[in-house]
Design a protein around this motif. Structure first.
Motif, PDB file in Angstrom:
ATOM      1  N   TYR A 189      28.496  -4.880  12.844  1.00 34.33           N
ATOM      2  CA  TYR A 189      28.981  -5.012  11.475  1.00 34.33           C
ATOM      3  C   TYR A 189      29.070  -6.470  11.057  1.00 34.33           C
ATOM      4  N   HIS A 190      29.214  -7.404  12.017  1.00 37.30           N
ATOM      5  CA  HIS A 190      29.279  -8.824  11.667  1.00 37.30           C
ATOM      6  C   HIS A 190      27.877  -9.436  11.570  1.00 37.30           C
ATOM      7  N   GLN A 191      26.843  -8.543  11.529  1.00 37.08           N
ATOM      8  CA  GLN A 191      25.455  -8.961  11.309  1.00 37.08           C
ATOM      9  C   GLN A 191      24.932  -9.901  12.383  1.00 37.08           C
ATOM     10  N   LEU A 208      33.729 -11.870  19.255  1.00 34.38           N
ATOM     11  CA  LEU A 208      32.336 -11.506  18.996  1.00 34.38           C
ATOM     12  C   LEU A 208      31.726 -10.691  20.131  1.00 34.38           C
ATOM     13  N   ARG A 226      38.407  -7.921  20.056  1.00 34.96           N
ATOM     14  CA  ARG A 226      38.689  -7.061  18.913  1.00 34.96           C
ATOM     15  C   ARG A 226      39.249  -5.719  19.380  1.00 34.96           C
TER      16      ARG A 226
END
Length: 215
Positions: A55-57, A149, A182
């Protein structure tokens, strides 16, 4: 049983596994890790529309490790990560700065490309216990990846129990890492069944794992 005794018992049991049986067990563990990974990639693809992208590309980032001695070898899973075109990250121990008086080395994950991995000569893979300075040229080609990340983290361990409590080597590196991930990061411990003990002795700072794959 205290931690020192538990480590000694689990490591002795791990060392006794015959080579052929060990290879079979490692293969089964790597297959299960690949299934977990592919389920996660399908989930992200439903969100982003692109396989292997989060989702964070950015490419899906997997925290791996290079096995030492009789640890579970995840070499086959490392190949799977590269085959999927994902970001493979490995732990690198960093020396504290002169201003960080009293602090020990810190574990930082660094991205290693498939070409770099297959070529060999990656200093922190060849010598995983060595600590590096931030300006060391041996690590400059390998970018650090911040914990938030990391999308999947494969955690080695010395012993575990039915409550998914984990006993490591005593450095506390993963206990420090896990709270910085996360909430939706996939965390999986790996071990041989021979490393299972009745109860892992735990301190307040010890982190349980949400899942352990064992064989």
């Amino acid at each position: 049983m205290d931690k020192m005794a538990a480590r000694a018992s689990a490591l002795e049991a791990r060392d006794r596994i015959a080579a052929e049986e060990r290879a079979e067990k490692c293969g089964s563990i790597c297959s299960e890790l690949a299934s977990i990974l592919d389920d996660a990639l399908r989930s992200y693809e439903n969100v982003t529309g692109e396989p292997g992208v989060c989702y964070h590309q950015k490419p899906f980032a997997v925290a791996l490790y290079q096995s030492m001695k009789s640890e579970v070898s995840i070499d086959r899973f490392i190949e799977t990560v590269y085959d999927r075109g994902l970001s493979a990250c490995f732990p690198c121990m960093m020396r504290p700065s002169p201003a960080s008086e009293g602090k020990g080395p810190t574990m930082v994950f660094r991205e290693v490309s498939r070409e770099q991995y297959e070529l060999g000569g990656v200093a922190f893979l060849d010598r995983p216990l060595r600590s590096f300075d931030t300006d060391d040229p041996d690590i400059s080609p390998f970018p650090a990846v911040d914990p938030p990340l990391l999308d999947m983290v494969v955690v080695p361990l010395v012993a575990f129990d039915s409550k998914n409590s984990r006993l490591g080597y005593g450095g506390g590196n993963y206990d420090k890492l896990l709270p910085n991930l996360r909430d939706n990061a996939i965390v999986v411990g790996v071990a041989f069944e021979e490393q299972r003990i009745d109860e892992v002795p735990c301190d307040l700072h010890d982190q349980k794992l949400p899942r352990i794959v064992s064989e």
